[in-house]
Design a protein around this motif. Structure first.
Motif, PDB file in Angstrom:
ATOM      1  N   GLY A  88       0.780  -1.232   0.000  1.00 26.47           N
ATOM      2  CA  GLY A  88       0.000   0.000   0.000  1.00 26.47           C
ATOM      3  C   GLY A  88       0.806   1.272   0.000  1.00 26.47           C
ATOM      4  O   GLY A  88       0.238   2.364   0.169  1.00 26.47           O
ATOM      5  N   ARG A  89       2.113   1.186  -0.231  1.00 26.77           N
ATOM      6  CA  ARG A  89       2.971   2.374  -0.229  1.00 26.77           C
ATOM      7  C   ARG A  89       3.695   2.496  -1.558  1.00 26.77           C
ATOM      8  O   ARG A  89       4.290   1.533  -2.048  1.00 26.77           O
ATOM      9  CB  ARG A  89       4.010   2.264   0.903  1.00 26.77           C
ATOM     10  N   ILE A  90       3.667   3.685  -2.138  1.00 23.65           N
ATOM     11  CA  ILE A  90       4.400   3.948  -3.372  1.00 23.65           C
ATOM     12  C   ILE A  90       5.899   3.938  -3.094  1.00 23.65           C
ATOM     13  O   ILE A  90       6.374   4.610  -2.170  1.00 23.65           O
ATOM     14  CB  ILE A  90       4.003   5.309  -3.977  1.00 23.65           C
ATOM     15  N   VAL A  91       6.648   3.172  -3.885  1.00 26.45           N
ATOM     16  CA  VAL A  91       8.105   3.188  -3.794  1.00 26.45           C
ATOM     17  C   VAL A  91       8.592   4.174  -4.855  1.00 26.45           C
ATOM     18  O   VAL A  91       8.642   3.859  -6.042  1.00 26.45           O
ATOM     19  CB  VAL A  91       8.690   1.781  -4.045  1.00 26.45           C
ATOM     20  N   SER A  92       8.940   5.373  -4.405  1.00 25.14           N
ATOM     21  CA  SER A  92       9.191   6.451  -5.373  1.00 25.14           C
ATOM     22  C   SER A  92      10.640   6.516  -5.836  1.00 25.14           C
ATOM     23  O   SER A  92      10.916   6.825  -6.992  1.00 25.14           O
ATOM     24  CB  SER A  92       8.774   7.804  -4.786  1.00 25.14           C
ATOM     25  N   GLY A  93      11.597   6.255  -4.942  1.00 25.91           N
ATOM     26  CA  GLY A  93      13.002   6.303  -5.339  1.00 25.91           C
ATOM     27  C   GLY A  93      13.520   7.722  -5.463  1.00 25.91           C
ATOM     28  O   GLY A  93      12.772   8.701  -5.471  1.00 25.91           O
TER      29      GLY A  93
END
Length: 295
Positions: free
Chosen positions: A137-142
């Motif tokens: 449920g969490r965006i892995v943005s980098g």
């Protein structure tokens, strides 16, 4: 209520959600790409019409998670802006901004085709190639907001012996041979022209392939061969177990099924059920993703 928008180079799709995540008001308006005041007015008018207390925005372009600066070549009026900060100042409302591909994947991971999967790697096969990764449920943005952007970096190289034997095309990022040049709807058209010497749009190619037309079927098969390995490699690297697809090519069910078969053939661990699947949320995915991102 919360106001959420899906901002593209052509239109801003903007909607109000109630506390049960239902859309209760919606409007679509042309994007004022060169007019910051006009851009703000779209949100101000919608906020006044709905009395929303918060704003979530899914936008085309990279969103740097550290600085909040947006890089958007298609929408000059927001390019280089700290968009959340600037909209917050103009509207006097809390504002959250995320990349549109990330919003798509977050929506599909939460309420769509990726529901129940811990890691979801979603891809966009439209005018260009995009993507995003969501973990629990969490965006892995980098760094720089480029997490999940799998379309760039040279993958296809010309042979020193037969340089014209491979489809090495110039990419909008300034490189050559990126997957973005062959993995999008425009890329499918480039491959068809490269193979057969004729210009045909992507819809005609995918429909022709499903009807058994030989040239179209050959193009779709090569397209799937070229993308199947890289997608499998990405799944190995990030341990994602489902790949929802958005963008125009997601509507080509035969192509998506063929791509899924190529991907699964390249996986080290056999999988009996589809991995690459059309997204389920349609044109509401960006709006839903902007809503979910706001918590």
């Amino acid at each position: 209520m919360r106001l959420c928008a899906d901002v593209g180079g052509s239109f801003i799709d903007i909607a109000a959600f109630d506390d049960d995540a239902r859309i209760v008001w919606r409007r679509k308006t042309p994007t004022p790409v060169d007019d910051w005041a006009g851009f703000v007015a779209v949100f101000r008018d919608a906020a006044q019409a709905t009395a929303c207390g918060r704003v979530g925005v899914a936008t085309a372009g990279l969103v740097d998670p550290a600085s909040g600066v947006v890089a958007s070549a298609n929408i000059p009026c927001i390019d280089g802006r700290r968009l959340a900060h600037d909209l917050r100042g103009a509207l006097a409302l809390p504002v959250l901004v995320v990349n549109d591909a990330d919003a798509f994947v977050l929506a599909e991971a939460t309420l769509g085709a990726g529901r129940g999967h811990d890691r979801v790697f979603g891809i966009i096969l439209g005018t260009g190639v995009g993507g995003g990764l969501v973990e629990r449920g969490r965006i892995v943005s980098g760094a720089g907001g480029i997490g999940g952007e799998w379309g760039h970096g040279q993958m296809i190289h010309a042979s020193p012996v037969a340089p014209d034997a491979m489809p090495v095309f110039a990419c909008g990022c300034g490189r050559q041979g990126c997957l973005d040049t062959i993995g999008s709807a425009r890329g499918l058209e480039r491959l068809h022209q490269f193979l057969h010497g004729v210009d045909v749009d992507s819809i005609a190619i995918t429909r022709g392939a499903e009807a058994g037309e030989a040239q179209a079927a050959a193009t779709v098969a090569w397209f799937c061969d070229l993308l199947g390995g890289p997608i499998a490699m990405l799944l190995h690297a990030v341990s994602a177990t489902i790949v929802p697809v958005g963008g125009g090519l997601a509507n080509a069910t035969g192509l998506i099924a063929a791509l899924d078969a190529r991907v699964r053939a390249n996986l080290l661990t056999p999988v009996a059920t589809p991995v690459v699947v059309p997204g389920m949320l349609g044109d509401e995915a960006g709006l839903i993703g902007a809503f979910v991102a706001g918590g």
